[in-house]
Design an enzyme around this catalytic site. Sequence first.
Site, PDB file in Angstrom:
ATOM      1  CD  GLN A   1      -2.752   1.514   2.497  1.00 25.21           C
ATOM      2  OE1 GLN A   1      -2.081   1.850   3.304  1.00 25.21           O
ATOM      3  NE2 GLN A   1      -4.071   1.106   2.371  1.00 25.21           N
TER       4      GLN A   1
ATOM      5  CE1 TYR B   1      -2.572   9.265   7.327  1.00 28.28           C
ATOM      6  CE2 TYR B   1      -3.789   7.292   6.767  1.00 28.28           C
ATOM      7  CZ  TYR B   1      -3.444   8.017   7.655  1.00 28.28           C
ATOM      8  OH  TYR B   1      -3.180   7.465   8.996  1.00 28.28           O
TER       9      TYR B   1
ATOM     10  NE  ARG C   1      -7.914   1.022   3.641  1.00 29.63           N
ATOM     11  CZ  ARG C   1      -8.392   0.086   4.357  1.00 29.63           C
ATOM     12  NH1 ARG C   1      -8.693  -1.377   3.641  1.00 29.63           N
ATOM     13  NH2 ARG C   1      -8.908   0.304   5.528  1.00 29.63           N
TER      14      ARG C   1
ATOM     15  N   GLY D   1      -8.730  -6.574   9.527  1.00 31.64           N
ATOM     16  CA  GLY D   1      -7.683  -6.118  10.170  1.00 31.64           C
ATOM     17  C   GLY D   1      -7.173  -7.014  11.154  1.00 31.64           C
ATOM     18  NE  ARG D   2      -8.959  -3.112  16.426  1.00 30.17           N
ATOM     19  CZ  ARG D   2      -9.210  -2.934  17.585  1.00 30.17           C
ATOM     20  NH1 ARG D   2      -9.873  -3.358  18.493  1.00 30.17           N
ATOM     21  NH2 ARG D   2      -9.168  -1.658  17.787  1.00 30.17           N
TER      22      ARG D   2
END
Length: 364
Positions: free
Chosen positions: A99, A180, A227, A316-317
């Site tokens: 990424q 971002y 994304r 994710g987690r």
Amino acid sequence: MIVNELLTPVTAGELALPNRLIMAPMTRSRARGGLVGELTAEYYAQRAGAGLIITEGTQPCVIGQGYIDTPGLHTPEQVTAWRLVTDAVHRRGGRIAVQIMHSGRIGHPWLYPAGELPLAPSAICSGERLYTPEGLLDHPTPREMTLADIDQAIEDFASAARLAMDAGFDAVELHGASGYLIHQFLSDNTNRRTDAYGGSVAGRLRFAMEVVQAVSDAIGPGRTGLRISPGITYNGMNESDTEILYTELARALAPHDLAYVHVSENDTREVTKLIRELWQGPLILNPHPWSGEEPANPADGADALRSGLADAISFGRLWLANPDLPARIAAGGPYSEADPSTFYGGDHRGYTDYPVLPADGADR
């Protein structure tokens, strides 16, 4: 069954994925001096059973860094370091995308050797802070990017993508989410420009689309993903026109034969449905049809696949704490819980020491 939904193969651009379980990008802040090492190689190799691993956000240039100890992809040394990771994943039969993340205004002079201000579409402060060993530092007001700065940022994305291929990555994901740089151009609360890169929705889409085009030209669209995170308020974001913005973005992306679009939800299921209608290519979904911090679970992912809303599901987690996630899903669990105290920085603890299921199904 969840197994049937999540563990079937799927194609995304030039990527033949053995299952639909995607490892979402997660910043772990263990790249000292911007270089990943053997511990990171072990971390990703442990999770090579994913249909696709997407790495932590990786800066394409010095000024693109937003946090301490995050990896870069703009020097020969960084390419060599990442090759350790991609080789380790490939030896385990996995696939891995990097990424590329330019942080834009989510940065601080403390991070940069020359001490310059971070760059952004407009000179609007994030209101956030940078963690350092010396304490928390308020983000400064960034410097508004000139047209030359914009051209350079686009080239930085493309250059990092080319270096990603040199480093052995299978694909590149452009980070257009979470507040971002690409997202800062998209949102009207961070982009107040009056030139061709601001103002109207079409103007605010321009930077994102030029980055997509430049990276697609550099490495091929079938190895390029994007994304996005409609409606997210992280890092001081506050879109006033989320549905219109992402409908038009999906419409603009439709002619591009990208490997995938990766949607991170935040109680925005209706927007996801609008994107799905216009983007007919592979769609990876990080499913959060609710608000709050509750992590996504396999049942949510299977439902999204079954309904046709997505082609693959990112977690994710779950991946962080369960390096053998496909085996656990096939077995119906159990699932280890992630330890938030070890998310950022540190050593192997909470990084490479999560247990896997042996043949008898007990954690070891």
